[in-house]
Scaffold this active site. Structure first.
Site, PDB file in Angstrom:
ATOM      1  CG  HIS A 111      11.278 -27.286 -62.810  1.00 23.77           C
ATOM      2  ND1 HIS A 111      11.139 -27.561 -64.152  1.00 23.77           N
ATOM      3  CD2 HIS A 111      11.242 -28.473 -62.172  1.00 23.77           C
ATOM      4  CE1 HIS A 111      11.033 -28.867 -64.317  1.00 23.77           C
ATOM      5  NE2 HIS A 111      11.092 -29.453 -63.129  1.00 23.77           N
TER       6      HIS A 111
ATOM      7  CG  ASP B 268      18.752 -34.716 -68.585  1.00 26.32           C
ATOM      8  OD1 ASP B 268      18.742 -35.499 -67.621  1.00 26.32           O
ATOM      9  OD2 ASP B 268      17.713 -34.242 -69.077  1.00 26.32           O
TER      10      ASP B 268
ATOM     11  NE  ARG C 271      17.753 -41.355 -64.349  1.00 30.69           N
ATOM     12  CZ  ARG C 271      17.135 -40.195 -64.118  1.00 30.69           C
ATOM     13  NH1 ARG C 271      17.439 -39.128 -64.844  1.00 30.69           N
ATOM     14  NH2 ARG C 271      16.231 -40.094 -63.183  1.00 30.69           N
TER      15      ARG C 271
ATOM     16  CB  SER D 256      17.734 -35.330 -64.638  1.00 33.22           C
ATOM     17  OG  SER D 256      16.832 -35.146 -65.700  1.00 33.22           O
TER      18      SER D 256
ATOM     19  CE  LYS E  53      15.739 -31.973 -67.663  1.00 28.80           C
ATOM     20  NZ  LYS E  53      15.075 -33.253 -67.887  1.00 28.80           N
TER      21      LYS E  53
HETATM   22  N1  URA Z   1      12.157 -35.144 -64.793  1.00 28.46           N
HETATM   23  C1  URA Z   1      13.382 -34.916 -65.298  1.00 28.46           C
HETATM   24  O1  URA Z   1      13.593 -33.953 -66.015  1.00 28.46           O
HETATM   25  N2  URA Z   1      14.373 -35.764 -65.010  1.00 28.46           N
HETATM   26  C2  URA Z   1      14.190 -36.834 -64.229  1.00 28.46           C
HETATM   27  O2  URA Z   1      15.145 -37.564 -63.994  1.00 28.46           O
HETATM   28  C3  URA Z   1      12.920 -37.082 -63.712  1.00 28.46           C
HETATM   29  C4  URA Z   1      11.907 -36.205 -64.004  1.00 28.46           C
END
Ligand code: URA
Ligand code: CA
Length: 434
Positions: free
Chosen positions: A82, A161, A168, A183, A187
């Site tokens: 990632h 999320d 947010r 976050s 994923k």
């Molecule tokens: N990318 C994400 O997936 N989450 C975040 O909180 C910030 C950047």
């Protein structure tokens, strides 16, 4: 349990228990807890931070809020990679077939998303016929057979999320290390990988502008991954200038093709070898980073990585002859040079401004509904530290629309030529394993 008490506890700097974190995530996901109370808790977290244990529990609660991808039918250790996102970052297109050529199973779930250029899937769609609309059974069969496949995001992954991120975004709480780390990791973990290699970018074109912040984010994510039983490590890499030379979808596919054959830009090649060696070692296909790097380099030079890429394209309906003939991909109508106004050394190529210029050309999506132009973008001829003569081309703009003058102006403002001595920035700043 009352949400009020959790807000008060975090506001006063205390640690939330596992049960409290699960209560808040479950309650928010199913609509029992209102936005205004969650906003208050997020702001308390922003100021009071979370312990490593709280961060791991928060991540797991978000993973458990939705579907999880089961990759257990794929044999071997599945390693995912990632990147926190940068400009002209073509590494996934290269790494997937490259590490697969050493037998590492790459089961990539990817999205389209917003940004300067498209996501991995958009880029691959520059190859005529290539598609990611395959069933999960086909996806798993392809990875078992060819070691690499890419599928579009499906299912209801980490709904907590999604809701939290939207909240947010409008409550000034995006920029919080525990919230960003949980976050991103939720994923990755929901996508089913056994081990995770993170490329955390730092510099003008990155989410984390300073090296200290990038290190904190890397440490936070590595700690979460390892606490929840996924072997995780992070590389901190430079994003002050774009990676490689190409920014744009088809242009980056061409750059990936070159790199897979050992003819790519130096920085992009080096980053792929660094990340790739970590992936190969985590997948237990080599016993040391040096050994992994040698094997990866060998497969760039002996054609195996390139062959793997062709097999991968073909297996998902793509025209594999594109690998030998990149001109079969979409091409822009206009190619315009940007001549240097003065001689000197390149001091700065502001990554995010180049990303914006690529987006102005149509290479990326501003909103979910935007349509990407796969052909357009920018190809740099110079990087920071390079010499340039007056009138020599700094880059080529590949365009289909008439806003070229506006884009040229933007680019001139983003590239600084100086008479000072300037050296190229470091590419890899740190490796974080704990
Ligand atoms: N990318 C994400 O997936 N989450 C975040 O909180 C910030 C950047
Ligand atoms: Ca690039």
């Amino acid at each position: 349990m009352r949400m009020y008490d959790l807000i008060e506890k975090k506001r006063d700097g205390h640690e939330l228990t596992n049960e409290e974190i699960q209560f808040f995530i479950n309650g928010y996901t199913n609509g029992d807890i209102p936005d205004y109370q969650v906003s208050a808790l997020l702001m308390a977290v922003y100021f009071q931070d979370m312990t490593e244990e709280e961060r791991a529990v928060l991540t797991t609660a978000m993973v458990d809020s939705g579907d999880k991808i089961d990759l257990s039918a794929i044999s071997g250790i599945k390693v995912d990679k990632h990147s926190t996102g940068g400009v002209g970052d073509t590494t996934t297109l290269i790494l997937a077939p490259l590490v697969a050529s050493l037998g590492v199973p790459v089961a990539k779930m990817s999205g389209r998303g917003l940004g300067h250029t498209g996501g991995t899937i958009d880029k691959l769609e520059a190859v005529p016929g290539f598609h990611v609309e395959i069933t999960s059974d086909e996806f798993i069969d392809l990875v078992n057979k060819n070691k690499v496949a890419v599928v579009g995001q499906s299912g209801n992954l980490t709904p907590a999320d999604k809701k939290l991120y939207s909240l947010r975004d409008v409550t000034a709480t995006v920029n919080s290390i525990p919230l960003i780390a949980s976050s991103i990791m939720s994923k990755k973990i929901a996508s089913g990988a056994d081990a995770i290699v993170l490329d955390v970018k730092t510099g003008a074109g990155a989410f984390m502008k300073s090296l200290d912040d990038a290190k904190s984010l890397a440490q936070a994510m590595v700690s979460i991954g390892n606490r929840v039983g996924r072997n995780t490590m992070a590389v901190i890499s430079d994003m002050s200038q774009p990676l490689g030379y190409a920014i744009g979808n088809a242009l980056e596919v061409k750059e990936a093709i070159d790199t897979l054959q050992g003819k790519g830009p130096e920085d992009l090649t080096e980053l792929c070898l660094t990340l790739g060696s970590q992936m190969v070692v985590l997948a237990k296909k080599a016993s040391s980073l040096d050994e992994a790097r040698e094997q990866l380099k060998a497969n760039m030079e002996n054609g195996k990585a390139f062959e793997q890429f062709k097999t991968f394209l073909q297996s998902q309906g793509g025209d594999a002859s594109v690998a030998d003939h990149p001109e079969l991909m979409p091409k822009a109508d206009y190619m315009v040079e940007l001549p240097a106004k003065e001689a000197g050394t390149i001091k700065n190529i502001i990554a995010d401004d180049l990303g914006t210029a690529a987006m102005m050309l149509g290479a990326g999506r501003a909103t979910k509904e935007s349509v990407i132009d796969l052909a357009v973008g920018i190809v740099l001829h110079k990087k920071v530290g390079d010499q340039v003569e007056a009138g020599e081309s700094l880059l080529t703009i590949h365009a289909n629309q008439a806003n070229i003058e506006e884009v040229k102006e933007k680019l001139y403002q983003s590239i600084e030529v100086s008479t000072d001595n300037v050296s190229a920035p470091s590419l890899i700043y740190d490796i974080v394993t704990e």
